[in-house]
Design an enzyme around this catalytic site. Structure first.
Site, PDB file in Angstrom:
ATOM      1  N   GLU A  53       6.136  -5.582 -50.238  1.00 51.78           N
ATOM      2  CA  GLU A  53       7.154  -5.290 -50.626  1.00 51.78           C
ATOM      3  C   GLU A  53       7.343  -5.812 -52.149  1.00 51.78           C
ATOM      4  O   GLU A  53       7.171  -6.990 -52.496  1.00 51.78           O
ATOM      5  CB  GLU A  53       8.146  -5.868 -49.836  1.00 51.78           C
ATOM      6  CG  GLU A  53       9.931  -5.471 -50.173  1.00 51.78           C
ATOM      7  CD  GLU A  53      10.765  -6.539 -49.115  1.00 51.78           C
ATOM      8  OE1 GLU A  53      10.173  -7.494 -48.357  1.00 51.78           O
ATOM      9  OE2 GLU A  53      11.743  -6.305 -49.389  1.00 51.78           O
ATOM     10  N   CYS A 106       9.980  -4.621 -44.632  1.00 53.24           N
ATOM     11  CA  CYS A 106      10.290  -5.988 -44.168  1.00 53.24           C
ATOM     12  C   CYS A 106      11.517  -5.872 -43.130  1.00 53.24           C
ATOM     13  O   CYS A 106      11.353  -5.467 -41.984  1.00 53.24           O
ATOM     14  CB  CYS A 106      10.729  -6.776 -45.290  1.00 53.24           C
ATOM     15  SG  CYS A 106      10.494  -8.504 -45.151  1.00 53.24           S
ATOM     16  N   LYS A 110      14.081   1.201 -48.278  1.00 53.99           N
ATOM     17  CA  LYS A 110      14.792   0.256 -47.296  1.00 53.99           C
ATOM     18  C   LYS A 110      15.954   0.413 -46.929  1.00 53.99           C
ATOM     19  O   LYS A 110      17.033   0.523 -47.876  1.00 53.99           O
ATOM     20  CB  LYS A 110      14.540  -1.281 -47.820  1.00 53.99           C
ATOM     21  CG  LYS A 110      14.534  -2.468 -46.835  1.00 53.99           C
ATOM     22  CD  LYS A 110      14.225  -3.744 -47.593  1.00 53.99           C
ATOM     23  CE  LYS A 110      14.425  -4.928 -46.646  1.00 53.99           C
ATOM     24  NZ  LYS A 110      13.912  -6.085 -47.691  1.00 53.99           N
TER      25      LYS A 110
END
Lengths: 546, 546
Positions: B41, B148, B112
């Site tokens: 990330e 994540c 995300k």
């Protein structure tokens, strides 16, 4: 319906004091004939409560305090802000909410939808955004109640998504109320009036807006609560930088087209001055101290801070410590003494030669054969830091930090030396603004000696040192810093404005390399739209612009 | 399909170094026969970039770097994280995203959805959550790529709302890839395996997980990238606290039911030890320094920090300064000397008597007739702070702070004295854990003198002082602090566990009153789930538990 706007100074987590103050103002509003009294966002606990919100006990104490307030809402209704639990167990644990209190109990709960999470704000860290909206009916009127940011997302804002008002308006409310915790910056009062007026106009409803006043460590709330008619015309404005309670007749706001005698706005420097005075006062009052100490060098920064502190706390409560070294010019001590005498504060003269000699001897072996340099310059600043902290420890004075924003930006200061202090008074005021503040302070009589204002700035840490030896002139420096810090411009964009490339790169490098110092500086009273501290979170070990 | 997981150490904002490293590891993955190589990330800029993200220039540099990386993705595909602009002009300016690079260009962008905004995380400050989800087709396989936190919201989590995987699964992917920046704490590795395994099992897909390693000032990433099969069984684990690249055959992960020889987990203390070593190393390497200085008192805290620093930087690069005062016991100097000799670091002995006498004389008039108290105690600590900072300034050493978490918590330390330093090495390690660390360091041979470990802790700032004069015993103190800090328990809840009421109230009051000190301490290497610093944001001038 008569609506009282109660613009008060809360103390974070001080439930006893906040509750007492709210109850007293409910009583006051009653005596003034109000049907409804409106307090600010999170008034029960103060704003911003930060990670206190992560303690279940803190949330319970908020609710208990609000239940106590409810008991006093019998012949009057009340709107008061507090955090409430999110019982759905989905998303964040809390809502940023308001209770509508009447008949001695909680009649309605309104929740905030738009949660500021930028600059000094961290609301999404704690709160779940509201998704259901409902007006409150009271005395034949329907109230559209929103909380602060909920009205900031209006459709001339490019980021406009939707606002709780777009839902509430469907229920055909008669008026809007917005409770806020809207921090001061010298640009913010005009902006606030513009945004709120646009809301009143857009939804064609009168709008009653209540802000807090008071400083919560570094964040200063300036008050200036507002009333608009349904055409967006400003009808009333509460005091700035002071508590206030005023009662308005809804009929009159709705129907009387009288023009509000819009007072002349304060200049930026006047606003900054008033904000810093409030910031100092509240830091001391809310932490239980009354006396301040600071180092007085004869330069303009400490002179301005000394003058502000004397105004805020009374000259009797300010101890100025003059700490000349062998590099101090004769006029420095005289300028500092002149200021202390002009203003009538306490002062002590403690020369640092003996300390400097002691460090020279203690370090003689380790430093053998090495020339005087930054290490010895910093030792002098740290001896001064140690002396003023000793005065603080011995007598319970609070040390005021006197670093300005230009210095903080480029790291022109000694960590654990002149960067010590409990609160940074002018750390959000550029050096060029400090000069303006000095002139404003001297408006009626010479408080800050003219020589302090006109002489070239110097740290006096080696012979004949001047700030301009290692820094560009402040008028250029401050303009570049403003582009970089307030306007978030990078190297290329600033150069494109016509500034010299090597200069811009050098300054931006200094700013970014000094991040490790700023991490350890005291909280800084925030007066600009972008202050150092919680509102500007930069990596320390990074490599951008370095 | 062969998938390489590249677990690397990035440097925030160092585009040159990060890009070079990524390109080198693309080449390495190619030589190992990989079809796809996966980076972490925000690998392009390092994590967390914080307010660098607010500079348009920074975002442009991220994109330029990624375009450079794309050129190297010709016979291999690559997944790499970076911030990208939100062009819709609605909501936040950016997305936390990943590029899928193949055929020398950007083939897909994944964004995300779940943005951690708690503890040390501030993602909602910068990023807009993604709302559209699409798998990536590559070499006949369909990849469900998430970032994540997107996998942390699984349905045995009480806060479960929905996960991007609930959308992606509808497209019938063949595998999941998750790229992360998941910081270390001594509880986090087990938790990570549990959560990711639950995802693999829930969606019945093999899962490839890439974390970063390396310290970014206070936040330490431990690596430990993972591979699971579709039943949630762990199939592979990359190194902890070190860079690593490993290649996995998707067929084998899908079809071979071999059992992963799960290595014995490190104990908490071993993990903390390794994390602190990495934290020190990266602070120095990334800020361009190689040598450290610290004050060595003969006590356990500075001894442990000295041993860690010598291991991290080499004993030749560590300067220990012994600064005895008239209150130092004979054994303190000897214990400190023994350590320096055991470990082979540089040392200097600089007694502070001369400095203390100089301050006594300089302050004689101001302090006339007043007894020795905290003021004089602190002067000694500040003389020491000034000496080690002078060594730092003169020789370019970086000062290591040696305060432990118990002291930081209760404010048992002198601001601008022993609280100085560029980085707090053991500020997230309770005193009782410091003793365990000392024993672990001594496992093979006596590095830290036994006397340092067994003698009663003392600040030695007045005659015969012991920590236990003003603090409860550390085993009790640390338990109460853990309840309050890590578990966020208030007064009543801790008392309900059987601790004495006056003791609990006294300790919690000390913790909350010391907030002004902690605001000015160095960044602290984070090893616990709740460290002082960015992850714990408390009001300074508050009145809760005070």
């Amino acid at each position: 319906m008569k609506i009282a706007l109660a613009q008060l100074n809360y103390h974070i987590g001080n439930f006893e004091a906040n509750t007492k103050k709210i109850i007293e103002h409910i009583a006051l509003a009653k005596t003034k004939g109000a049907d409804l009294v409106v307090f600010a966002e999170l008034a029960i606990c103060g704003y911003p409560p930060r990670d206190f919100l992560e303690f279940d006990e803190f949330i319970s104490l908020c609710n208990e305090a609000a239940q106590e307030v409810a008991k006093h809402c019998k012949d009057i209704a009340c709107i008061v802000g507090l955090p409430v639990k999110n019982d759905v167990l989905q998303g964040k644990d809390l809502f940023n909410a308001a209770y509508f209190l009447a008949d001695g109990k909680v009649k309605a709960i309104t929740k905030k939808a738009l949660l500021p999470t930028y600059d000094v704000f961290d609301e999404y860290r704690y709160f779940e955004p509201a998704t259901n909206f409902q007006c409150i009916d009271f005395k034949g009127k329907r109230i559209a109640l929103t909380i602060c940011e909920d009205l900031w997302n209006i459709n001339d804002n490019p980021l406009y998504v939707s606002s709780p008002m777009d839902e509430l308006i469907k229920e055909q409310p008669d008026l809007m109320i917005n409770i806020a915790a809207s921090p001061f910056s010298y640009t913010h009062d005009d902006e606030r009036i513009k945004v709120l007026s646009a809301n009143a106009k857009k939804y064609h409803l009168p709008l009653f807006y209540v802000n807090q006043i008071g400083a919560q460590t570094e964040i200063i709330f300036d008050g200036g609560s507002l009333v608009f008619d349904a055409e967006g015309a400003l009808k009333a404005e509460l005091k700035y930088f002071a508590e206030d309670l005023q009662v308005f007749d809804l009929d009159e706001i709705e129907n009387v087209r009288n023009k509000y005698p819009h007072p002349e706005r304060l200049t930026d420097i006047e606003q900054i001055h008033d904000a810093l005075i409030l910031g100092i006062q509240d830091y001391f009052r809310k932490s239980g101290f009354s006396k301040a100490v600071l180092g007085l060098s004869g330069g303009i920064d400490s002179a301005v801070v000394c003058a502000l502190a004397c105004k805020a706390l009374g000259a009797d409560n300010v101890m100025a410590v003059l700490m000349p070294s062998k590099f101090s010019s004769g006029h420095s001590v005289q300028d500092a003494l002149d200021l202390a005498n002009n203003i009538g504060c306490m002062h002590e003269i403690i020369p640092i030669k003996e300390g400097a000699d002691a460090f020279d001897h203690m370090l003689a072996n380790a430093f053998k054969g090495l020339p005087f340099n930054l290490a010895e310059e910093n030792i002098q600043a740290r001896i001064r830091g140690t002396i003023v902290m000793a005065m603080s420890n011995k007598f319970g004075y609070i040390l005021l930090n006197t670093s300005n924003k230009s210095e903080c930006a480029v790291g022109y200061g000694t960590l654990y030396g002149d960067m010590c202090g409990a609160i940074g008074v002018i750390g959000d005021v550029y050096k060029t603004q400090v000069f303006e503040l000095a002139k404003y302070i001297n408006k009626e009589r010479e408080i800050i000696p003219i020589n302090t204002i006109v002489k070239p700035p110097s740290a006096e840490l080696r012979p004949d040192q001047k700030d301009s030896d290692s820094l560009p002139e402040y008028d250029v420096l401050d303009k570049i810093l403003y582009q970089h810090i307030e306007l978030k411009q990078g190297t290329a964009a600033i150069i494109a404005q016509g500034y010299e490339e090597t200069l811009v790169k050098r300054i931006l490098r200094m700013v970014n390399i000094a991040e490790f110092k700023r991490y350890q500086t005291p909280p800084i009273l925030r007066v600009s739209p972008k202050a150092f501290g919680m509102g500007r979170r930069m990596p320390i070990v990074g490599k951008y612009m370095i």
